[in-house]
Structures are given as structure tokens and as C-alpha cells.
Scaffold this motif. Structure first.
Motif, PDB file in Angstrom:
ATOM      1  N   VAL A 205       0.835  -1.198   0.000  1.00 36.08           N
ATOM      2  CA  VAL A 205       0.000   0.000   0.000  1.00 36.08           C
ATOM      3  C   VAL A 205       0.874   1.254   0.000  1.00 36.08           C
ATOM      4  CG1 VAL A 205      -1.702   1.322   1.312  1.00 36.08           C
ATOM      5  CG2 VAL A 205      -1.926  -1.169   1.134  1.00 36.08           C
ATOM      6  N   ASP A 206       1.887   1.275   0.860  1.00 39.37           N
ATOM      7  CA  ASP A 206       2.779   2.428   0.937  1.00 39.37           C
ATOM      8  C   ASP A 206       3.489   2.678  -0.400  1.00 39.37           C
ATOM      9  OD1 ASP A 206       2.169   2.963   3.579  1.00 39.37           O
ATOM     10  OD2 ASP A 206       3.863   1.816   4.380  1.00 39.37           O
ATOM     11  N   LYS A 207       3.936   1.616  -1.044  1.00 46.06           N
ATOM     12  CA  LYS A 207       4.628   1.750  -2.333  1.00 46.06           C
ATOM     13  C   LYS A 207       3.705   2.318  -3.397  1.00 46.06           C
ATOM     14  CE  LYS A 207       7.314  -0.924  -5.702  1.00 46.06           C
ATOM     15  NZ  LYS A 207       7.856  -2.263  -6.049  1.00 46.06           N
ATOM     16  N   LEU A 208       2.469   1.829  -3.423  1.00 45.64           N
ATOM     17  CA  LEU A 208       1.488   2.323  -4.388  1.00 45.64           C
ATOM     18  C   LEU A 208       1.231   3.812  -4.190  1.00 45.64           C
ATOM     19  CD1 LEU A 208      -0.770   1.546  -6.543  1.00 45.64           C
ATOM     20  CD2 LEU A 208      -2.307   1.413  -4.569  1.00 45.64           C
ATOM     21  N   LEU A 209       1.046   4.229  -2.952  1.00 48.24           N
ATOM     22  CA  LEU A 209       0.758   5.633  -2.658  1.00 48.24           C
ATOM     23  C   LEU A 209       1.973   6.519  -2.935  1.00 48.24           C
ATOM     24  CD1 LEU A 209      -1.250   5.252   0.679  1.00 48.24           C
ATOM     25  CD2 LEU A 209      -2.153   5.604  -1.620  1.00 48.24           C
ATOM     26  N   ALA A 210       3.154   6.025  -2.601  1.00 46.07           N
ATOM     27  CA  ALA A 210       4.369   6.822  -2.806  1.00 46.07           C
ATOM     28  C   ALA A 210       4.594   7.146  -4.280  1.00 46.07           C
ATOM     29  CB  ALA A 210       5.575   6.091  -2.235  1.00 46.07           C
ATOM     30  N   ALA A 211       4.174   6.239  -5.150  1.00 47.81           N
ATOM     31  CA  ALA A 211       4.334   6.480  -6.586  1.00 47.81           C
ATOM     32  C   ALA A 211       3.520   7.679  -7.050  1.00 47.81           C
ATOM     33  CB  ALA A 211       3.927   5.234  -7.377  1.00 47.81           C
ATOM     34  N   GLU A 212       2.479   8.025  -6.303  1.00 44.97           N
ATOM     35  CA  GLU A 212       1.651   9.195  -6.618  1.00 44.97           C
ATOM     36  C   GLU A 212       1.880  10.323  -5.613  1.00 44.97           C
ATOM     37  OE1 GLU A 212      -0.199   9.616  -9.213  1.00 44.97           O
ATOM     38  OE2 GLU A 212      -0.056   7.592 -10.050  1.00 44.97           O
ATOM     39  N   ASN A 213       2.981  10.213  -4.847  1.00 45.95           N
ATOM     40  CA  ASN A 213       3.320  11.224  -3.842  1.00 45.95           C
ATOM     41  C   ASN A 213       2.191  11.398  -2.826  1.00 45.95           C
ATOM     42  OD1 ASN A 213       5.292  12.984  -2.799  1.00 45.95           O
ATOM     43  ND2 ASN A 213       4.261  14.767  -3.683  1.00 45.95           N
ATOM     44  N   GLN A 214       1.613  10.273  -2.399  1.00 43.03           N
ATOM     45  CA  GLN A 214       0.561  10.279  -1.390  1.00 43.03           C
ATOM     46  C   GLN A 214       0.933   9.335  -0.247  1.00 43.03           C
ATOM     47  OE1 GLN A 214      -3.136   9.463  -3.500  1.00 43.03           O
ATOM     48  NE2 GLN A 214      -3.234  11.549  -4.313  1.00 43.03           N
ATOM     49  N   ARG A 215       0.102   9.312   0.799  1.00 46.68           N
ATOM     50  CA  ARG A 215       0.429   8.521   1.987  1.00 46.68           C
ATOM     51  C   ARG A 215      -0.819   8.223   2.804  1.00 46.68           C
ATOM     52  NH1 ARG A 215       2.893  13.319   5.910  1.00 46.68           N
ATOM     53  NH2 ARG A 215       0.952  14.504   6.047  1.00 46.68           N
ATOM     54  N   LEU A 216      -0.669   7.292   3.747  1.00 48.58           N
ATOM     55  CA  LEU A 216      -1.644   7.109   4.810  1.00 48.58           C
ATOM     56  C   LEU A 216      -1.286   8.121   5.896  1.00 48.58           C
ATOM     57  CD1 LEU A 216      -1.686   3.196   5.049  1.00 48.58           C
ATOM     58  CD2 LEU A 216      -3.419   4.659   3.978  1.00 48.58           C
ATOM     59  N   ALA A 217      -2.120   9.116   6.070  1.00 52.45           N
ATOM     60  CA  ALA A 217      -1.754  10.237   6.943  1.00 52.45           C
ATOM     61  C   ALA A 217      -1.697   9.857   8.410  1.00 52.45           C
ATOM     62  CB  ALA A 217      -2.741  11.391   6.745  1.00 52.45           C
ATOM     63  N   PHE A 218      -2.319   8.731   8.800  1.00 56.64           N
ATOM     64  CA  PHE A 218      -2.345   8.377  10.226  1.00 56.64           C
ATOM     65  C   PHE A 218      -1.078   7.644  10.671  1.00 56.64           C
ATOM     66  CE2 PHE A 218      -4.862   5.349   7.763  1.00 56.64           C
ATOM     67  CZ  PHE A 218      -4.320   4.132   8.117  1.00 56.64           C
ATOM     68  N   GLU A 219      -0.116   7.414   9.757  1.00 51.35           N
ATOM     69  CA  GLU A 219       1.250   7.022  10.122  1.00 51.35           C
ATOM     70  C   GLU A 219       1.284   5.741  10.975  1.00 51.35           C
ATOM     71  OE1 GLU A 219       5.134   9.746  11.452  1.00 51.35           O
ATOM     72  OE2 GLU A 219       3.101  10.433  11.861  1.00 51.35           O
ATOM     73  N   PRO A 220       0.769   4.611  10.454  1.00 45.54           N
ATOM     74  CA  PRO A 220       0.672   3.403  11.289  1.00 45.54           C
ATOM     75  C   PRO A 220       2.014   2.862  11.743  1.00 45.54           C
ATOM     76  CG  PRO A 220       0.186   2.902   8.985  1.00 45.54           C
ATOM     77  CD  PRO A 220       0.249   4.394   9.091  1.00 45.54           C
ATOM     78  N   MET A 221       2.043   2.404  12.969  1.00 44.80           N
ATOM     79  CA  MET A 221       3.236   1.837  13.594  1.00 44.80           C
ATOM     80  C   MET A 221       3.558   0.468  13.001  1.00 44.80           C
ATOM     81  SD  MET A 221       3.552   0.759  17.586  1.00 44.80           S
ATOM     82  CE  MET A 221       5.058   0.068  18.279  1.00 44.80           C
ATOM     83  N   ASP A 222       4.845   0.127  13.011  1.00 39.38           N
ATOM     84  CA  ASP A 222       5.321  -1.215  12.687  1.00 39.38           C
ATOM     85  C   ASP A 222       5.734  -1.878  14.007  1.00 39.38           C
ATOM     86  OD1 ASP A 222       6.662  -3.509  11.903  1.00 39.38           O
ATOM     87  OD2 ASP A 222       7.685  -2.566  10.224  1.00 39.38           O
ATOM     88  N   HIS A 223       4.974  -2.906  14.428  1.00 34.43           N
ATOM     89  CA  HIS A 223       5.195  -3.542  15.729  1.00 34.43           C
ATOM     90  C   HIS A 223       6.323  -4.564  15.743  1.00 34.43           C
ATOM     91  CE1 HIS A 223       1.132  -1.948  16.424  1.00 34.43           C
ATOM     92  NE2 HIS A 223       1.336  -2.137  17.700  1.00 34.43           N
ATOM     93  N   ARG A 224       6.868  -4.919  14.588  1.00 34.64           N
ATOM     94  CA  ARG A 224       7.770  -6.063  14.522  1.00 34.64           C
ATOM     95  C   ARG A 224       9.013  -5.915  15.397  1.00 34.64           C
ATOM     96  NH1 ARG A 224       8.029  -6.720   8.088  1.00 34.64           N
ATOM     97  NH2 ARG A 224       7.986  -4.434   8.303  1.00 34.64           N
TER      98      ARG A 224
END
Length: 375
Positions: free
Chosen positions: A69-88
């Protein structure tokens, strides 16, 4: 224990309808919230259904990896604005976080104070409830508010009300520039003053947190602004004037350094690979010092004091220590024995527990979806 991986919504509905015991709902398996029973994985429910950059709208299947999802959005200079955490890193987990897992847990990062939580960007959902019925709710645009409360209800339910199959999200443009002010070695009271002054200023702050001392370095209290470069520089200058009596030690405008600092805060990186239990406490920001100020444990603070990650010795009941502080304490990392003894989530009051149980019975009459997870 079996691993069940449906390839589409119809197969998912058949599995749930035919289940004879509890199902542990799993996306990428990165959050470690399983409670036993057969594992029902959403990994087979993956793919982009619709992406309209001009309309800032994304519809995606729940098992789609967040990285995709992040890669797809980045290609259009967009993002998920709520900045989800990576728990790993925090949990020492493998696997790939999925968008369905993010929504099911309402995972929201530092930008929540300005952009809102994951649920505030959720436009619609499709899910299969505990009776094997497929349900659609909401739409693809924010003005479509049909059943909007149900959409929000699914966000943060941790799979106890239904298994998500599709989510519709509002996305936003990536900012041109990000800038951060840094204070080194501030005490908790001074850090809280910085948060309060920054967040009630007119300068549209998008992050406010504190990282603990690491490897001999001092703590970092950080404030972030984002937007067009000229605007960011103007607001950083204005904030420096605002803190004339408590001057920041550093200003960062380089993209890489900003990314590193805010990912560290977002993912509670200082606690990666450490010994001890980790608790996630949500409190009124002005109560932050009541949680952190005793100096007994280490803390990572986000949301201007409203979100606190605490590293405590194994087996310690952190909720008991916070008995006089209104809020919610979630046991994020601990042994199975400690989780069983203390419970993962904050115990609910009688009326709220009764309401929650009524909701669960309505969506999952047999009680097979992540039973016992929410108390």
C-alpha cells in the motif's frame, strides 16, 4: 491447530459458518494477539481493488501487505496520513503487517494529534461476521455517512466482531517538507510545557513526543511541522520565538534525519530487543507526568503526552501502579503467563463491559472470533 487461508470472501464465509471451535484471526501475524484455536489468516485476501489518486481514495483487500500500500501511494506522492506503527521490532515478530490488521487494531502514529486516527480515515468496510454473513458498510467518499458508526466500530475491534475483507480509505498528499525542533535532556515537567505550548499554538504541529536516553545520549523532546518548505521554515522560526525561555537545542529539516527520529518514536524503537514487559498507556496529556514522573521506569512518549510506552520489569502489574490515573493501559509485550494473569486490555467498567458483550453477541453469536481477547 490448523491454518485456514481463504482465497476470497465466499471461502471466508464458509470457513466461519462451518467452524466448530474458536478462530484466531491473523493478518500478517506481527502483533502477537492470538488466543488459541485454529488460525484464520487473511493473507489470501490481498490486492488493490480501486485507487483514484485524484479523489484521494483507496479500496484494498484486508490481507494486502502495508508495504504494498505504501509503495502504491508513494508512486503518486501520497500517503496514509495516520502514520501506522510497525510492531515487529518491539515484539520481535516476523511476517508482514497488513492493512486489515492496521484497521482492526486502529494503529495510529505520531500524526494522530493533527490528522486523526486510522478510524478517521476509514470510509467503508466489508467484513464477514461470526454467523458467516458478509456485511458492507460505508462508502468510498467521506460524504457517504450511511452506517458510519459501524465503520468506526470495526476499527479497533481486533477481529472480535467480524473478519475484514475490504477497506476503503481516504489518503492524503505527501508533504513537501518536514521540520523538527529538538530539546536534549528536558525533564518531564519541561517536556510537558513544550507539548502544551506547541499544540495550542497556531503553527499546525503534526508530532510531539519524547525519546528516552539511549547509549549515553540525553533524552530528546521533539516537535514536528510539515507542509511546503517555506511554510515549514516560517513555522519553525515562529516556534523558536515562542520558546524563547526554553530554547530548542537543535533544528532538523533534512528529510532522512526527520524520518529516522519519527520512525523511532512511532515504533518505540528504544525498547526493541530489550528485556522486560512493554505497556502502552493512553491518558489525558496533562496527566503524563503522573505516569512518567516517578523515574522508576523508562518511557517513550507520543501524542503530546497522551500516549506512553513504558518498559517495566517482567510480571509487574503496571495498571496497579496507575490505579489513580484515569486512562487505559494495554499490555503489549509480555510472557504468555503474564498476559493470562493480567490481561492484555484494560478491564472495562460494568456498564461498558455489558454493552461490549451485547455487541459481540450480536455480531458473533457463537463467540468464535478471537474469544476472550477483549476481556
Amino acid at each position: 491447530m490448523k491454518m485456514l487461508t481463504p482465497g476470497n470472501e465466499a471461502e471466508l464465509a464458509d470457513i466461519i459458518l462451518g467452524a466448530r471451535g474458536p478462530l484466531c484471526i491473523q493478518g500478517g501475524g506481527t502483533r502477537g494477539l492470538g488466543v488459541g484455536g485454529d488460525v484464520l489468516s487473511t493473507a489470501g485476501l490481498s490486492g488493490i481493488e480501486l485507487y483514484e489518486p485524484g479523489a484521494l481514495t483507496l479500496v484494498v483487500k484486508s490481507g494486502t501487505p502495508l508495504a504494498e500500500v505504501d509503495k502504491l501511494l508513494a508512486a503518486e506522492n501520497q500517503r496514509l496520513a495516520f502514520e501506522p506503527m510497525d510492531h515487529r521490532g518491539l515484539l520481535g515478530a516476523d511476517g508482514e503487517p497488513t492493512i486489515g490488521g492496521v484497521i482492526a487494531a486502529n494503529v495510529s502514529g505520531p500524526r494522530r494529534i493533527q490528522a486523526g486516527a486510522a478510524r478517521d480515515h476509514l470510509l467503508g468496510v466489508r467484513f464477514v461476521d461470526g454467523s458467516g454473513q458478509a456485511v458492507k458498510n460505508g462508502g468510498r467518499v467521506m460524504k457517504n455517512v450511511t452506517g458510519y458508526d459501524l465503520v468506526k466500530l470495526m476499527c479497533g475491534a481486533h477481529g472480535t466482531l467480524g473478519v475484514l475483507t475490504d477497506v476503503s480509505l481516504k489518503v492524503l498528499p505527501e508533504p513537501e517538507c518536514s521540520g523538527t525542533l529538538v530539546w536534549h535532556g528536558l525533564g518531564w515537567t519541561a517536556a510537558l510545557k513544550v507539548f502544551c505550548e506547541a499544540l495550542r499554538s497556531p503553527y499546525d504541529v503534526t508530532g510531539a513526543g519524547r525519546l528516552p536516553p539511549v547509549s549515553g545520549t540525553k533524552s530528546k523532546t521533539v516537535i514536528r511541522v510539515e507542509g511546503f518548505e517555506d511554510s515549514v521554515k516560517y513555522r519553525l522560526k515562529a516556534l523558536r520565538k515562542l520558546f524563547a525561555d526554553l530554547r530548542p537545542d537543535e533544528q532538523m529539516i533534512e528529510a532522512e534525519r526527520n524520518t529516522q527520529v519519527w520512525r523511532s518514536l512511532r515504533d518505540a524503537k528504544p525498547f526493541h530487543g530489550t528485556a522486560g514487559d512493554v505497556w502502552r498507556t493512553s491518558v489525558k496529556p496533562t496527566d503524563m507526568v503522573k505516569v512518567t514522573g516517578q523515574g522508576e521506569f523508562e518511557h517513550v512518549v507520543d501524542w503530546g503526552g497522551g500516549l506512553i510506552w513504558s518498559l517495566v520489569p517482567e510480571g509487574v502489574d503496571f495498571r496497579q501502579k496507575l490505579a489513580e490515573v484515569p486512562g487505559h493501559a494495554t499490555l503489549v509485550r509480555a510472557s504468555a503467563e503474564t498476559r493470562a494473569r493480567l490481561g492484555v486490555f484494560q478491564p472495562q467498567s460494568g456498564p461498558l463491559a455489558a454493552l461490549s458483550e451485547k455487541l459481540r453477541r450480536g455480531f458473533d453469536p457463537r463467540g468464535i472470533l478471537n474469544p476472550g481477547l477483549m476481556g
